[in-house]
Design a protein around this motif. Structure first.
Motif, mmCIF file in Angstrom:
data_model
loop_
_atom_site.group_PDB
_atom_site.id
_atom_site.type_symbol
_atom_site.label_atom_id
_atom_site.label_comp_id
_atom_site.label_asym_id
_atom_site.label_seq_id
_atom_site.Cartn_x
_atom_site.Cartn_y
_atom_site.Cartn_z
ATOM 1 N N ARG A 103 -41.372 82.525 -69.248
ATOM 2 C CA ARG A 103 -40.088 83.092 -68.800
ATOM 3 C C ARG A 103 -40.296 84.400 -68.039
ATOM 4 N NH1 ARG A 103 -36.437 82.559 -74.330
ATOM 5 N NH2 ARG A 103 -36.007 80.315 -74.140
ATOM 6 N N ALA A 104 -41.133 85.258 -68.601
ATOM 7 C CA ALA A 104 -41.327 86.587 -67.991
ATOM 8 C C ALA A 104 -41.872 86.460 -66.576
ATOM 9 C CB ALA A 104 -42.271 87.417 -68.863
ATOM 10 N N THR A 153 -33.381 83.962 -50.934
ATOM 11 C CA THR A 153 -34.136 82.871 -51.563
ATOM 12 C C THR A 153 -33.808 82.781 -53.047
ATOM 13 O OG1 THR A 153 -35.945 83.154 -49.985
ATOM 14 C CG2 THR A 153 -36.452 81.939 -52.003
ATOM 15 N N TYR A 154 -33.485 81.570 -53.477
ATOM 16 C CA TYR A 154 -33.245 81.292 -54.898
ATOM 17 C C TYR A 154 -34.289 80.287 -55.361
ATOM 18 C CZ TYR A 154 -28.597 83.174 -53.837
ATOM 19 O OH TYR A 154 -27.559 83.968 -53.434
ATOM 20 N N ALA A 155 -34.708 80.418 -56.616
ATOM 21 C CA ALA A 155 -35.687 79.465 -57.151
ATOM 22 C C ALA A 155 -35.272 79.023 -58.548
ATOM 23 C CB ALA A 155 -37.076 80.105 -57.204
ATOM 24 N N LEU A 164 -39.729 90.329 -51.319
ATOM 25 C CA LEU A 164 -41.114 90.767 -51.508
ATOM 26 C C LEU A 164 -41.297 92.249 -51.196
ATOM 27 C CD1 LEU A 164 -43.125 87.732 -50.100
ATOM 28 C CD2 LEU A 164 -42.019 87.998 -52.312
ATOM 29 N N ALA A 165 -40.361 93.048 -51.627
ATOM 30 C CA ALA A 165 -40.509 94.500 -51.477
ATOM 31 C C ALA A 165 -41.813 94.932 -52.152
ATOM 32 C CB ALA A 165 -39.326 95.205 -52.130
ATOM 33 N N TYR A 224 -40.982 86.384 -60.687
ATOM 34 C CA TYR A 224 -41.047 85.652 -59.409
ATOM 35 C C TYR A 224 -39.687 85.682 -58.718
ATOM 36 C CZ TYR A 224 -41.593 81.407 -56.441
ATOM 37 O OH TYR A 224 -41.632 80.499 -55.405
ATOM 38 N N ARG A 225 -38.639 85.393 -59.500
ATOM 39 C CA ARG A 225 -37.279 85.436 -58.935
ATOM 40 C C ARG A 225 -36.927 86.825 -58.422
ATOM 41 N NH1 ARG A 225 -32.960 82.194 -62.727
ATOM 42 N NH2 ARG A 225 -33.062 80.250 -61.560
ATOM 43 N N ALA A 226 -37.305 87.821 -59.183
ATOM 44 C CA ALA A 226 -36.988 89.202 -58.766
ATOM 45 C C ALA A 226 -37.714 89.542 -57.468
ATOM 46 C CB ALA A 226 -37.356 90.179 -59.880
#
Ligand SMILES: [Fe+2]
Length: 330
Positions: free
Chosen positions: A132-133, A99-101, A146-147, A138-140
């Motif tokens: 940004r943070a 998944t990319y956002a 969703l580890a 969210y991207r990570a």
């Protein structure tokens, strides 16, 4: 409504789902993700507005009056709530899915927010770093499927050095390059207008030049290239023209969101050349966020060596369908 239409095109070598715009406060149950999971995509591209910081129980004036830490807490809570939507969780945690956002205005700051201008406003610029943070976190979390612990329990740290999501690209295979744009950080409405800004434009162009000539370039953009209402690339003539020029030289398919509706467009560039755009917006939202018709919109690309199949769905029904033959794509 039946999902039978979804299976009209046989699963190709690569299957990419795309959509945008969901608000988990009004819509804590989001069946769109189950529809997407049912077609077993390899890639999901989220085209902005994964949360609404300034609507659905909040407002633009509320956001504008927040302190940096207050905004960090608020925005973190909104993204966290989306990540807790069960239908969403079970899709983005799938082992075979990447998944990319990208972000758009509502998950950057507020409606129509222009990062380059906000950076020069002392009252609002402190909100940029926390924004940004949270988006980077969210991207990570999405990248880790969703580890456990992948999304922080509270707002992540931020300071002046916290990087913007910025531009990035990913080679998906089958000669397909996904370009993730940052349409908010460098946007400017007054004076010399910008959507992506000169550095990002140059980076996209360089990536296109470096790729094999037969590469399909999927350009993920929060806003639509051509729209009658709201924000559009037409607002910045220079970058609009630049995109047309890019598409005369390279095979470009824009994936866009924002409009809480779907669209499939062909821009004829002369000499048999075309720029294509597939828009899907309104994963789990009403037309005007909390009022109006409930949207359940998403799109699907099936890409193999010969063609790019496009299907766009509204409320479980196929709304648009097209095929681009790669061999004839000038
Ligand atoms: Fe939206």
């Amino acid at each position: 409504m039946s999902l039978a239409f979804v299976f009209n095109i046989e699963k190709a070598t690569m299957r990419i789902a795309f959509t945008s715009c969901m608000t988990s406060f009004h819509f804590p149950v989001q069946p769109v993700w189950d529809e997407i999971a049912a077609v077993d995509p390899d890639v999901l591209v989220l085209l902005g507005d994964s949360a609404y910081y300034d609507a659905d129980g909040s407002s633009m004036s509320a956001v504008k009056s927040m302190s940096a830490f207050g905004f960090a807490t608020h925005a973190h809570g909104r993204i966290e709530k989306q990540l807790r939507v069960a239908n969403f969780q079970s899709l983005v945690a799938r082992p075979g899915l990447t998944t990319y956002a990208i972000w758009d205005d509502h998950d950057f700051m507020f409606n129509g927010a222009c990062g380059a201008q906000i950076a020069r406003q002392p009252d609002l610029s402190p909100l940029i770093a926390p924004s940004r943070a949270i988006f980077n976190a969210y991207r990570a979390a999405l990248a880790s499927r969703l580890a456990p612990g992948s999304f922080p329990r509270g707002p992540p740290g931020f300071d002046k050095t916290t990087p913007a999501p910025g531009y990035g690209n990913h080679l998906l295979g089958e000669g397909v390059l996904l370009h993730l744009t940052d349409g908010r950080s460098f946007k400017k409405k007054g004076g010399k207008k910008a959507l992506l800004g000169t550095e990002q434009v140059a980076a996209i162009e360089a990536a296109c030049e470096a790729a094999d000539g037969s590469t399909v370039h999927l350009i993920a953009s929060g806003i639509a290239f051509d729209a009658r209402n709201g924000e559009t690339w037409l607002d910045c003539e220079d970058e609009y023209e630049w995109m047309l020029k890019l598409a005369r030289k390279h095979r470009v398919l824009i994936l866009s969101g924002d409009i809480h509706d779907n669209n499939l467009a062909t821009y004829q560039l002369g000499g048999g050349k075309n720029l294509f755009e597939a828009t899907s917006s309104g994963a789990a939202i009403a037309t005007a966020v909390t009022i109006g018709a409930v949207q359940r919109n998403w799109g699907l690309l099936d890409i193999d060596a010969d063609s790019v199949g496009i299907q766009i769905f509204k409320s479980g029904t196929l709304q648009y369908r097209g095929t681009i033959e790669r061999g004839q794509w000038q």
